[in-house]
Every structure is written in structure tokens, then in C-alpha cells.
Design a protein around this motif. Structure first.
Motif, short mmCIF file in Angstrom:
data_model
loop_
_atom_site.label_atom_id
_atom_site.label_comp_id
_atom_site.label_asym_id
_atom_site.label_seq_id
_atom_site.Cartn_x
_atom_site.Cartn_y
_atom_site.Cartn_z
N ARG A 13 3.10 -0.81 4.14
CA ARG A 13 2.79 0.55 3.70
C ARG A 13 4.02 1.37 4.04
O ARG A 13 4.29 1.62 5.21
N ARG B 115 -9.40 -2.52 -5.68
CA ARG B 115 -8.25 -3.36 -5.99
C ARG B 115 -8.69 -4.79 -6.21
O ARG B 115 -9.47 -5.33 -5.42
N ARG C 241 0.82 -1.21 0.00
CA ARG C 241 0.00 0.00 0.00
C ARG C 241 0.85 1.26 0.00
O ARG C 241 2.07 1.18 0.08
N CYS C 242 0.19 2.41 -0.07
CA CYS C 242 0.92 3.67 -0.28
C CYS C 242 1.06 4.49 0.99
O CYS C 242 0.14 4.55 1.80
N LYS D 252 -13.86 -2.12 3.17
CA LYS D 252 -12.80 -2.11 4.19
C LYS D 252 -13.20 -2.87 5.43
O LYS D 252 -14.29 -2.68 5.96
N LYS E 94 1.25 7.99 -2.59
CA LYS E 94 0.17 8.56 -3.38
C LYS E 94 0.20 10.08 -3.30
O LYS E 94 0.40 10.65 -2.22
N LYS F 254 6.24 5.19 -7.54
CA LYS F 254 6.84 3.99 -6.95
C LYS F 254 8.34 3.98 -7.20
O LYS F 254 8.79 4.32 -8.30
N LYS G 213 -2.19 13.23 -4.23
CA LYS G 213 -3.58 13.41 -4.60
C LYS G 213 -3.89 14.84 -5.00
O LYS G 213 -3.06 15.72 -4.91
N ARG H 210 -8.62 -6.26 -1.66
CA ARG H 210 -7.49 -5.88 -0.82
C ARG H 210 -7.63 -6.46 0.58
O ARG H 210 -6.65 -6.75 1.25
N GLN I 222 2.46 6.43 -11.97
CA GLN I 222 1.30 5.76 -12.57
C GLN I 222 0.03 6.52 -12.19
O GLN I 222 -0.04 7.09 -11.10
N PRO I 223 -0.99 6.51 -13.04
CA PRO I 223 -2.24 7.14 -12.64
C PRO I 223 -2.82 6.43 -11.41
O PRO I 223 -2.64 5.21 -11.28
N LYS I 224 -3.45 7.17 -10.52
CA LYS I 224 -4.16 6.51 -9.41
C LYS I 224 -5.61 6.35 -9.84
O LYS I 224 -6.39 7.30 -9.84
N TYR I 225 -5.93 5.15 -10.27
CA TYR I 225 -7.28 4.86 -10.74
C TYR I 225 -8.20 4.73 -9.54
O TYR I 225 -7.83 4.13 -8.53
N GLU J 134 -6.35 -2.56 -10.54
CA GLU J 134 -7.44 -1.73 -10.03
C GLU J 134 -8.57 -1.81 -11.05
O GLU J 134 -8.35 -1.54 -12.24
P1 ATP Z 1 -7.41 5.71 -0.78
O1 ATP Z 1 -8.60 5.82 0.12
O2 ATP Z 1 -6.63 6.97 -0.95
O3 ATP Z 1 -7.65 4.96 -2.04
P2 ATP Z 1 -6.63 3.46 0.52
O4 ATP Z 1 -6.47 3.48 2.00
O5 ATP Z 1 -7.90 2.92 -0.03
O6 ATP Z 1 -6.39 4.91 -0.01
P3 ATP Z 1 -3.96 3.21 -0.23
O7 ATP Z 1 -3.05 2.09 -0.02
O8 ATP Z 1 -3.69 4.35 0.63
O9 ATP Z 1 -5.44 2.69 -0.11
O10 ATP Z 1 -3.94 3.69 -1.75
C1 ATP Z 1 -3.59 2.78 -2.69
C2 ATP Z 1 -4.79 2.26 -3.42
O11 ATP Z 1 -4.92 2.94 -4.65
C3 ATP Z 1 -4.53 0.83 -3.80
O12 ATP Z 1 -5.00 -0.02 -2.80
C4 ATP Z 1 -5.25 0.66 -5.09
O13 ATP Z 1 -6.55 0.16 -4.83
C5 ATP Z 1 -5.39 2.05 -5.65
N1 ATP Z 1 -4.61 2.28 -6.88
C6 ATP Z 1 -5.08 2.93 -7.99
N2 ATP Z 1 -4.17 3.02 -8.93
C7 ATP Z 1 -3.05 2.41 -8.47
C8 ATP Z 1 -1.75 2.19 -9.01
N3 ATP Z 1 -1.40 2.62 -10.21
N4 ATP Z 1 -0.86 1.53 -8.23
C9 ATP Z 1 -1.18 1.11 -7.00
N5 ATP Z 1 -2.39 1.28 -6.44
C10 ATP Z 1 -3.33 1.94 -7.16
#
Ligand code: ATP
Length: 596
Positions: free
Chosen positions: A428, A268, A241-242, A575, A434, A417, A436, A283, A261-264, A313
Motif C-alpha cells: 500500500r 475485489r 492497495r491504495c 475483511k 484513492k 495510479k 473519495k 482480497r 480510473q473510477p473507484k467501483y 472489482e
Molecule cells: P475502501 O474501504 O475505501 O474500499 P479498502 O481498505 O477496502 O478501502 P483500499 O485498498 O483502500 O481498500 O481501496 C482499494 C479498493 O478499491 C481495492 O481493494 C478495490 O477493491 C477497490 N477498487 C475499485 N475500483 C478500483 C480500481 N479502478 N482500481 C483499483 N482498485 C479499485
């Protein structure tokens, strides 16, 4: 071990809310188990007969379990249901009726069931789960009632809760790992150090997510064998995770050359391919294989490998306009019903951003650049599976342009990354960060909180149950939930009704296990409901337990709290409580906020 002995352990576990005591009891339980049963005991302790990621559900409705109980005691089902209406827990009903109605039978059972071992009970529960097709309800009921006839009241209390999916012990995976580490013996039978044993156990858990397998390997072959447990196709790898950073500049400064990479904004999905067998996991390790038929088809068509594990994603899109849909639409696909219909109206695409395993070889220890190269060769171009866009960047200016570009296209932001980083399962850290939309300094990210209880309100809105919610975050080091705030304002009457509808099903009359709070709400609820919260600021507060510590000199350092918190959304569909924001994330957000 007999099921009765296991039930005695369950009774002890149920009656404590101290985490250290839980670990001690679990360790005693595990030490008393032998290699042929330890995996089953681990699963049963979590109210399961398989690891969480296997879609094995015993799934009996309350009425069916009541029917089985009634049959085992020779009484009417209505009688059982009446008491259930009063007590609200089928376990308590079984225990009471069993000892009241049938003392002689229960006495007889007590001697008989000293021979009924965990393995036998487990086998019948499995048989119940495997029963399908015509007459399922009756067959399952008969199997359960035959088992109940052989059990005493305490054992029946715990047994009936399992098919209802509510064993009520509330023991999380990290606590099981601690219990195993405390009980661990090496292959020669000598006691291992708990702290030393914990790390390899956790590593194996991050790679396989299967606590039963880990326990069995440990009991049969020792700790070295656990350390060498590899990634296994069909068992989810715990997702990397990020972390968060406030700006592109900070990201380059900290991480060097990165892949952007784009954050889609979807959910997950980890896709496993084993020949023609495909499985998919969320996840939080939920098995989602049946939910997304188009992803199964896409994987079979586009993945050029006999076996593979893809990190993706998934997003719903509009087939006419080819536009991706917002998260609220995409998340409608996480349903167990109307699958075909939804697959037509909200088809998914999965953006593949990592490859963790290919043709018998785990890739998680290889650097990201190498994994991405292999990924490039493994996926046939663009279809249901689409490779995520990747860009190597080493200067903040370019990274900022990319970030703004993706944001203007309606994406949430980017994930950067470290190029040389291995895939750290379950971690993490700053390998992935990430960035944003409002990455300009303020507290821009939401916090995922777990509702721990609520306080009754005053005035005319009390009719809706309005008051304040006591919420907390997850302390992953201690596997417990700690408080950060009371949320009172900003909830509409509708939201209060919704909260009460959900909360009243899981309220309990005492502080639940794994909750650490100085505040006592009017009503405690089990830590299950995750909500997304936005706050103005993170502050220090002596009344909250998140991050509060007692120093060596006995001084108490205050905890962390949310200022002006408000509810943004419910996150229960994607979650688990353990996926809530962690204390260390909260502290790092506090530090970032105070650097400005
Ligand atoms: P958020 O609520 O910001 O999505 P989160 O707590 O759900 O955060 P994080 O680990 O903080 O989860 O953010 C990473 C999530 O972003 C990953 O779990 C994945 O689902 C999503 N994601 C989208 N695009 C990517 C990518 N290119 N690489 C990795 N993760 C990505």
C-alpha cells in the motif's frame, strides 16, 4: 517429526502471548522439521492442511468430532457433548477425557505415537477432507477416531481442534514468515541472518501467498530459490492497495502523470485462468471460485489467452435498468449457498483494471501503461467482464473534473495510479491513491477496527450487554493488534445484541496472543470481528498503544486514538483482522488532518 512432538510445540505456542516468544518457538519448531514435512507443519500450525486460498475444508461439525472422540474412548457421545457444554473447547474435552478415562490406553498410546509422524496424521486429515458422497459423516468419523486411538491426551487436544477449524493458536502469516526467517538455513546448511532472510521470504509470499511452498523451497533449495519463485496461476497474488490523499492537486503534485480510473464500489476479485480451469480469490485470499458461476463463464468467453490473471472489482447490477447496485446488495453474493438463485437475482459484472499474468509470463514488473495495453488486447469487449475506464491525466483541474463527474454518477470516487509503476504485490503506497467523495480536507475516510474486548455497562441498557467496545487497528510491522479507542455511544440495542451474539462465541479468559493493550476490558475476545468506524478526529493519547513507542532515552511517546468514534458497519464478510486499517495508515491520516 512425530505428531506428539508437534503438539508439544503447539502447547508452548498456546501458552505465550508475547510475539517475540512466538517467533522463537516457531523458529525452534521449523529448525526441527525436515524438508519432506516442513510445508505440512506450516499449514498445521495455522490449523490447516492446505494454504488458506485452497478451498480444502475438513469441516466436521462438533457433533461428529464428539462422535469420533467417544468412539475412540469407548464412551457415549452424550458424555463428550456434556463436558463440551461445560468447557466450550473440544480440545480441552479430548485432553481431559483421554487422561481421565483411559490412563492405560493413553500410556500405551504414548509409546505408540512416538512413531506416528506428522506426515501420517496429515495424510489422514487429507483423506477426511477428500471424503465425499454417501456415508461421508460415518467415514470421516471412523478415520478420525482411528487416529485418536493412537494419540495421547495432549496430541488429541490439538488434533480434534483441526477439523473444527479452531486450533486457537492465532498465529498470523507475518509471524510464520518471521519464524521461518529466524530458522532459515542456506542451501549449504549455514544459518542465515533473520533480517536478510525476511525480505525475500516476504516477496515470495506476496507473489504466491503460499507459506508451505515457500518453506519447502527454502528447506530444499535455499533462499535464492525462494527469491526466484514466480507468480503461479492458481495461487493468488497479494493485492496492491491504495494510499489516501486529500485532493486532486496533492495527487498530481506527488504522483505526476497518472491514470485515473473510477473507484467501483463492489468487492475485489482476482481471476485466474489456466486453460479451462478458472479460480477466483478475494482480497483476503479466500477462494471464491464456486460463488460466481457467471464470472467463470465470462472469463472463458472473453479472455483471449491460454492463461491469465486479472485484477477486478465485481458489482451486482440490475438487468432491467442496467444500473449498478449499492455495496450492501453486491456483498450478498459472498455466500456459499443458494448460488444459482443469487446469480440470477443479483448478477455480477467484473470491471477489469489490471492484468498481472498472460500466457506463461508474469507482468507484475512491467509498468502500468504496458500492462493496460496488453489488457486492452486480451479482453473481448464488454460483457460480464468489462474493462475499467482509464484516462491519462497530468493536470489537477482535469483530474478534479473527472473526480466530480464520477461522483455525480454515484461512484465512490477515483483511483489514480502512477503510469510507470510496476504492480507491487501486497503493498500500500503512493503508486495507487484513492480520492473519495468528501476529499476536501476533513477526516473523510472510515477506519476499519478490530474488536478486542468489551467493557460491561451500567444502567438499564445492560440487559443488552451495552457498555463499551475496546477496538484496535493492525500493526503490520509487528503483526499485532494495538488499541485506538473505546466505542460506547452510537450503538443501538440491536447492534449490541449483534455484537454479543458474535463476540460471545470467541471470548477468551485471557489477553489473546498478538494483542497489545494497556487497558484490560471486562471480557477479552479473539481479534476476529472487523468493524468500520467513523471518527471526528485522530488524536494522541497515552492510554492507547497504536503507534506508541519508547524512545532510546526511555521516554514514552503517546499512541494514536479516535475522537468521537461511531460504528458504521460490520466488515466481517470481506475483511480479515489483518485487513483492518494499519498503524502506518492511521499515522498518515493523522498527518494529513493536521496539515489543514
Ligand atoms: P475502501 O474501504 O475505501 O474500499 P479498502 O481498505 O477496502 O478501502 P483500499 O485498498 O483502500 O481498500 O481501496 C482499494 C479498493 O478499491 C481495492 O481493494 C478495490 O477493491 C477497490 N477498487 C475499485 N475500483 C478500483 C480500481 N479502478 N482500481 C483499483 N482498485 C479499485
Amino acid at each position: 517429526m512425530t505428531f506428539q512432538a508437534l503438539s508439544l510445540f503447539f502447547q508452548k505456542l498456546e501458552s505465550t502471548s508475547s510475539r517475540l516468544t512466538l517467533i522463537d518457538i516457531l523458529s525452534d519448531l521449523f529448525k526441527a522439521s525436515d524438508a519432506s514435512e516442513i510445508d505440512k507443519i506450516v499449514y498445521l500450525t495455522q490449523g490447516r492442511i492446505a494454504p488458506f486460498f485452497e478451498a480444502v475444508e475438513i469441516g466436521m461439525a462438533e457433533k461428529q468430532v464428539a462422535g469420533a472422540l467417544a468412539a475412540s474412548l469407548n464412551i457415549k457421545r452424550e458424555e463428550v457433548l456434556k463436558l463440551y457444554g461445560k468447557l466450550g473447547d473440544m480440545g480441552a474435552v479430548a485432553e481431559q477425557l483421554n487422561s481421565k478415562l483411559n490412563p492405560s490406553a493413553s500410556l500405551r498410546a504414548r509409546t505408540q505415537n512416538s512413531k506416528l509422524v506428522v506426515g501420517e496424521v496429515f495424510a489422514v486429515l487429507k483423506q477426511i477432507a477428500d471424503t465425499k458422497g454417501e456415508g461421508t459423516v460415518e467415514k470421516r468419523q471412523t478415520l478420525l477416531s482411528n487416529l485418536l486411538k493412537k494419540l495421547n491426551s495432549l496430541s488429541s487436544k490439538y488434533l480434534v481442534r483441526i477439523p473444527l477449524g479452531n486450533l486457537r493458536l492465532g498465529i498470523g502469516d507475518p509471524t510464520i514468515l518471521d519464524g521461518l526467517a529466524k530458522a532459515a538455513l542456506n542451501a549449504a546448511g549455514a544459518k542465515l541472518d533473520r533480517v536478510i532472510a525476511r525480505k525475500p521470504l516476504e516477496g515470495a509470499y506476496n507473489r504466491t501467498s503460499d507459506l508451505g511452498l515457500i518453506a519447502k523451497t527454502l528447506w530444499e533449495k535455499g533462499l535464492d530459490a525462494v527469491s526466484s519463485l514466480k507468480v503461479i496461476v492458481g495461487k493468488p497474488i497479494r493485492s496492491e492497495r491504495c494510499e489516501r490523499l486529500p485532493s486532486a492537486e496533492k495527487a498530481i503534485e506527488k504522483m505526476g502523470t497518472v491514470d485515473a480510473q473510477p473507484k467501483y464500489d463492489g468487492f475485489r476479485v482476482q481471476i485466474h485462468k489456466d486453460g479451462t480451469k478458472i479460480s477466483m480469490f478475494s482480497r483476503n485470499l479466500e477462494n471464491m471460485t464456486q460463488m460466481f458461476p457467471e464470472l467463470i463463464e465470462g472469463t472463458l468467453k472473453q479472455v483471449k489467452a491460454r492463461s491469465a490473471i486479472l485484477d477486478t472489482e465485481a458489482l451486482a447490477y440490475n438487468t432491467e435498468s442496467e444500473e449498478f447496485l449499492p455495496f450492501q446488495e453486491t456483498t450478498k453474493r459472498r455466500r456459499k449457498y443458494n448460488i444459482e438463485e443469487l446469480a440470477k437475482s443479483l448478477p455480477l459484472k467484473a470491471f477489469v483494471f489490471d492484468l498481472l499474468y498472460k500466457d506463461g509470463e508474469s507482468l507484475i514488473d512491467k509498468p502500468l501503461v504496458e500492462r493496460l495495453e496488453i489488457l486492452d488486447r486480451t479482453i473481448k469487449e464488454d460483457g460480464v467482464l468489462t474493462k475499467a475506464r482509464t484516462r491519462t491525466v497530468s493536470d489537477p483541474k482535469t483530474l478534479n473534473i473527472i473526480l466530480q463527474d464520477y461522483i455525480s454518477k454515484g461512484l465512490e470516487g477515483i483511483v489514480v495510479k502512477k503510469l510507470e509503476s510496476s504492480y507491487e504485490a501486497g503493498a500500500r503506497n503512493f503508486n495507487w491513491v484513492k480520492l473519495k467523495r468528501h476529499a476536501n480536507g476533513e477526516l473523510n475516510d472510515t477506519i476499519d477496527c478490530v474488536i478486542l474486548g468489551y467493557v460491561f455497562g451500567k444502567g438499564k441498557r445492560t440487559a443488552f450487554g451495552a457498555g463499551a467496545l475496546l477496538v484496535g487497528v493492525y500493526d503490520d510491522k509487528r503483526d499485532e493488534f494495538v488499541t485506538v479507542s473505546k466505542i460506547g455511544t452510537g450503538l443501538s440495542d440491536e447492534e449490541w445484541k449483534e455484537i454479543h451474539k458474535r463476540a460471545d462465541k470467541i471470548k477468551v479468559d485471557h489477553k489473546p496472543a498478538r494483542v497489545n493493550s494497556l487497558i484490560t476490558p471486562s471480557v477479552w475476545i479473539k481479534p476476529e470481528i472487523v468493524i468500520e468506524v467513523l471518527a471526528d478526529e485522530i488524536t494522541r493519547s497515552p492510554i492507547h498503544t497504536a503507534g506508541s513507542i519508547v524512545t532510546k532515552s526511555g521516554d514514552k511517546e503517546p499512541g494514536y486514538a479516535l475522537r468521537f468514534p461511531r460504528l458504521v458497519s460490520f466488515r466481517t464478510s470481506d475483511k480479515k483482522p489483518e485487513d483492518a486499517t494499519t498503524v502506518s495508515e492511521l499515522i498518515s491520516m493523522y498527518r494529513q488532518q493536521n496539515k489543514k
